[in-house]
Write a protein that holds these residues in place. Sequence first.
Motif, PDB file in Angstrom:
ATOM      1  N   ASP A   1       0.995  -1.104   0.171  1.00  0.00           N
ATOM      2  CA  ASP A   1      -0.080  -0.049   0.119  1.00  0.00           C
ATOM      3  C   ASP A   1       0.928   1.234   0.042  1.00  0.00           C
ATOM      4  O   ASP A   1       0.709   2.142   0.669  1.00  0.00           O
ATOM      5  CB  ASP A   1      -0.955   0.026   1.202  1.00  0.00           C
ATOM      6  CG  ASP A   1      -1.981  -1.153   1.046  1.00  0.00           C
ATOM      7  OD1 ASP A   1      -2.332  -1.500   0.139  1.00  0.00           O
ATOM      8  OD2 ASP A   1      -2.362  -1.780   2.247  1.00  0.00           O
ATOM      9  N   GLY A   2       2.033   1.266  -0.913  1.00  0.00           N
ATOM     10  CA  GLY A   2       2.730   2.415  -0.882  1.00  0.00           C
ATOM     11  C   GLY A   2       3.967   2.746   0.086  1.00  0.00           C
ATOM     12  O   GLY A   2       4.445   3.704   0.308  1.00  0.00           O
ATOM     13  N   ILE A   3       3.711   1.852   1.311  1.00  0.00           N
ATOM     14  CA  ILE A   3       4.500   1.902   2.314  1.00  0.00           C
ATOM     15  C   ILE A   3       5.873   0.761   2.274  1.00  0.00           C
ATOM     16  O   ILE A   3       5.303  -0.411   2.293  1.00  0.00           O
ATOM     17  CB  ILE A   3       3.985   2.035   3.603  1.00  0.00           C
ATOM     18  CG1 ILE A   3       2.945   3.086   3.606  1.00  0.00           C
ATOM     19  CG2 ILE A   3       4.803   1.931   5.002  1.00  0.00           C
ATOM     20  CD1 ILE A   3       1.999   3.376   4.740  1.00  0.00           C
ATOM     21  N   THR A   4       6.963   0.836   2.676  1.00  0.00           N
ATOM     22  CA  THR A   4       7.990  -0.131   2.517  1.00  0.00           C
ATOM     23  C   THR A   4       8.250  -0.374   4.286  1.00  0.00           C
ATOM     24  O   THR A   4       8.695   0.665   4.889  1.00  0.00           O
ATOM     25  CB  THR A   4       9.341   0.539   1.673  1.00  0.00           C
ATOM     26  OG1 THR A   4       9.178   0.682   0.521  1.00  0.00           O
ATOM     27  CG2 THR A   4      10.144  -0.674   2.185  1.00  0.00           C
ATOM     28  N   GLN A   5       7.964  -1.710   4.420  1.00  0.00           N
ATOM     29  CA  GLN A   5       8.192  -2.129   5.922  1.00  0.00           C
ATOM     30  C   GLN A   5       9.833  -2.865   5.942  1.00  0.00           C
ATOM     31  O   GLN A   5       9.838  -3.777   4.968  1.00  0.00           O
ATOM     32  CB  GLN A   5       7.276  -3.078   6.442  1.00  0.00           C
ATOM     33  CG  GLN A   5       7.604  -3.492   7.838  1.00  0.00           C
ATOM     34  CD  GLN A   5       6.637  -4.426   8.343  1.00  0.00           C
ATOM     35  OE1 GLN A   5       6.078  -5.358   7.670  1.00  0.00           O
ATOM     36  NE2 GLN A   5       6.175  -4.012   9.613  1.00  0.00           N
ATOM     37  N   VAL A   6      10.608  -2.324   6.738  1.00  0.00           N
ATOM     38  CA  VAL A   6      11.912  -3.002   6.696  1.00  0.00           C
ATOM     39  C   VAL A   6      12.003  -3.575   7.952  1.00  0.00           C
ATOM     40  O   VAL A   6      11.880  -2.863   9.216  1.00  0.00           O
ATOM     41  CB  VAL A   6      12.970  -2.099   6.547  1.00  0.00           C
ATOM     42  CG1 VAL A   6      14.455  -2.448   6.613  1.00  0.00           C
ATOM     43  CG2 VAL A   6      12.968  -1.258   5.300  1.00  0.00           C
ATOM     44  N   LYS A   7      12.453  -4.908   7.989  1.00  0.00           N
ATOM     45  CA  LYS A   7      12.863  -5.653   9.282  1.00  0.00           C
ATOM     46  C   LYS A   7      14.205  -5.938   9.112  1.00  0.00           C
ATOM     47  O   LYS A   7      14.583  -6.656   8.131  1.00  0.00           O
ATOM     48  CB  LYS A   7      11.682  -6.934   9.453  1.00  0.00           C
ATOM     49  CG  LYS A   7      10.339  -6.403   9.422  1.00  0.00           C
ATOM     50  CD  LYS A   7       9.707  -7.738   9.627  1.00  0.00           C
ATOM     51  CE  LYS A   7       8.169  -7.462   9.632  1.00  0.00           C
ATOM     52  NZ  LYS A   7       7.262  -8.729   9.551  1.00  0.00           N
ATOM     53  N   ALA A   8      14.839  -6.014  10.241  1.00  0.00           N
ATOM     54  CA  ALA A   8      16.585  -6.298  10.053  1.00  0.00           C
ATOM     55  C   ALA A   8      16.774  -6.783  11.457  1.00  0.00           C
ATOM     56  O   ALA A   8      16.472  -6.383  12.676  1.00  0.00           O
ATOM     57  CB  ALA A   8      17.379  -4.832  10.042  1.00  0.00           C
ATOM     58  N   LEU A   9      17.536  -7.765  11.476  1.00  0.00           N
ATOM     59  CA  LEU A   9      18.290  -8.594  12.861  1.00  0.00           C
ATOM     60  C   LEU A   9      19.812  -8.266  12.458  1.00  0.00           C
ATOM     61  O   LEU A   9      20.238  -8.684  11.486  1.00  0.00           O
ATOM     62  CB  LEU A   9      17.574 -10.010  12.555  1.00  0.00           C
ATOM     63  CG  LEU A   9      18.225 -10.973  13.950  1.00  0.00           C
ATOM     64  CD1 LEU A   9      17.269 -10.390  15.063  1.00  0.00           C
ATOM     65  CD2 LEU A   9      17.590 -12.239  13.586  1.00  0.00           C
ATOM     66  N   ILE A  10      20.260  -7.817  13.738  1.00  0.00           N
ATOM     67  CA  ILE A  10      21.802  -7.633  13.593  1.00  0.00           C
ATOM     68  C   ILE A  10      22.458  -8.576  14.572  1.00  0.00           C
ATOM     69  O   ILE A  10      21.840  -8.469  15.811  1.00  0.00           O
ATOM     70  CB  ILE A  10      21.947  -6.242  13.892  1.00  0.00           C
ATOM     71  CG1 ILE A  10      21.507  -5.332  13.082  1.00  0.00           C
ATOM     72  CG2 ILE A  10      23.672  -5.857  13.890  1.00  0.00           C
ATOM     73  CD1 ILE A  10      21.550  -3.936  13.358  1.00  0.00           C
ATOM     74  N   ASN A  11      23.462  -9.387  14.206  1.00  0.00           N
ATOM     75  CA  ASN A  11      24.146 -10.174  15.123  1.00  0.00           C
ATOM     76  C   ASN A  11      25.236  -9.316  15.583  1.00  0.00           C
ATOM     77  O   ASN A  11      26.449  -8.874  15.087  1.00  0.00           O
ATOM     78  CB  ASN A  11      24.714 -11.228  14.334  1.00  0.00           C
ATOM     79  CG  ASN A  11      25.389 -12.561  15.334  1.00  0.00           C
ATOM     80  OD1 ASN A  11      25.216 -12.380  16.460  1.00  0.00           O
ATOM     81  ND2 ASN A  11      25.971 -13.564  14.530  1.00  0.00           N
ATOM     82  N   HIS A  12      25.097  -8.917  17.109  1.00  0.00           N
ATOM     83  CA  HIS A  12      26.239  -8.245  17.816  1.00  0.00           C
ATOM     84  C   HIS A  12      25.978  -8.471  19.082  1.00  0.00           C
ATOM     85  O   HIS A  12      25.000  -8.623  19.901  1.00  0.00           O
ATOM     86  CB  HIS A  12      25.992  -6.758  17.472  1.00  0.00           C
ATOM     87  CG  HIS A  12      27.085  -5.695  17.780  1.00  0.00           C
ATOM     88  ND1 HIS A  12      27.213  -5.526  18.972  1.00  0.00           N
ATOM     89  CD2 HIS A  12      27.874  -5.438  16.906  1.00  0.00           C
ATOM     90  CE1 HIS A  12      28.466  -4.498  19.027  1.00  0.00           C
ATOM     91  NE2 HIS A  12      28.767  -4.827  17.808  1.00  0.00           N
ATOM     92  N   PRO A  13      27.234  -8.538  20.023  1.00  0.00           N
ATOM     93  CA  PRO A  13      27.160  -8.829  21.456  1.00  0.00           C
ATOM     94  C   PRO A  13      26.532  -7.697  22.266  1.00  0.00           C
ATOM     95  O   PRO A  13      25.930  -7.999  23.269  1.00  0.00           O
ATOM     96  CB  PRO A  13      28.488  -8.791  21.776  1.00  0.00           C
ATOM     97  CG  PRO A  13      29.312  -8.325  20.886  1.00  0.00           C
ATOM     98  CD  PRO A  13      28.408  -8.350  19.470  1.00  0.00           C
ATOM     99  N   MET A  14      26.490  -6.645  21.774  1.00  0.00           N
ATOM    100  CA  MET A  14      25.832  -5.401  22.611  1.00  0.00           C
ATOM    101  C   MET A  14      26.183  -5.521  23.989  1.00  0.00           C
ATOM    102  O   MET A  14      25.035  -5.374  25.000  1.00  0.00           O
ATOM    103  CB  MET A  14      24.221  -5.419  22.261  1.00  0.00           C
ATOM    104  CG  MET A  14      23.959  -5.191  20.943  1.00  0.00           C
ATOM    105  SD  MET A  14      24.651  -3.628  20.122  1.00  0.00           S
ATOM    106  CE  MET A  14      23.362  -2.540  20.702  1.00  0.00           C
ATOM    107  N   GLU A  15      27.459  -5.362  24.387  1.00  0.00           N
ATOM    108  CA  GLU A  15      27.884  -5.428  25.881  1.00  0.00           C
ATOM    109  C   GLU A  15      27.818  -3.994  26.335  1.00  0.00           C
ATOM    110  O   GLU A  15      28.226  -3.048  25.754  1.00  0.00           O
ATOM    111  CB  GLU A  15      29.333  -5.791  26.047  1.00  0.00           C
ATOM    112  CG  GLU A  15      29.406  -7.362  25.897  1.00  0.00           C
ATOM    113  CD  GLU A  15      28.712  -8.246  26.879  1.00  0.00           C
ATOM    114  OE1 GLU A  15      28.405  -7.563  27.845  1.00  0.00           O
ATOM    115  OE2 GLU A  15      28.644  -9.339  26.681  1.00  0.00           O
ATOM    116  N   THR A  16      27.188  -3.763  27.595  1.00  0.00           N
ATOM    117  CA  THR A  16      27.121  -2.543  27.913  1.00  0.00           C
ATOM    118  C   THR A  16      28.357  -1.622  28.775  1.00  0.00           C
ATOM    119  O   THR A  16      28.412  -0.725  28.944  1.00  0.00           O
ATOM    120  CB  THR A  16      26.354  -2.407  29.214  1.00  0.00           C
ATOM    121  OG1 THR A  16      26.531  -3.153  30.321  1.00  0.00           O
ATOM    122  CG2 THR A  16      24.660  -3.058  28.657  1.00  0.00           C
ATOM    123  N   GLY A  17      29.304  -2.922  29.348  1.00  0.00           N
ATOM    124  CA  GLY A  17      30.432  -2.374  30.065  1.00  0.00           C
ATOM    125  C   GLY A  17      30.240  -2.404  31.513  1.00  0.00           C
ATOM    126  O   GLY A  17      31.258  -2.350  32.260  1.00  0.00           O
TER     127      GLY A  17
END
Length: 104
Positions: free
Chosen positions: A14-30
């Motif tokens: 319907d004229g809108i592009t839906q983007v879904k992304a999954l990123i492999n990353h540890p994401m450590e806060t410290g």
Amino acid sequence: MSESSIRVQARLKDGITQVKALINHPMETGARKNAQGELVPAHFIEEVQCKHKDQLVMNAIWSGGISQNPYLSFNFKGGEVGDTLTVSWTDNLGKSDSVEAQIR
């Protein structure tokens, strides 16, 4: 990287592009400690971008508060079936990755 850390799906409806992304990353806060009681150094994605036809359609500034292997979903107008998008990220250690995907 030989294989991208990003998996992307982009669909037009319907004229809108839906983007879904999954990123492999540890994401450590410290702030987390390992089994020896030592702090695990911070390692997280700082910026995620998506470009369509060399135009920035999404920019996210992140910090250590995002979960490991983050999932991202967003919509934008102006895409067409067959167009290519580029999703990329950069982390606090200067590492980065990007991937191209076609809108279906």
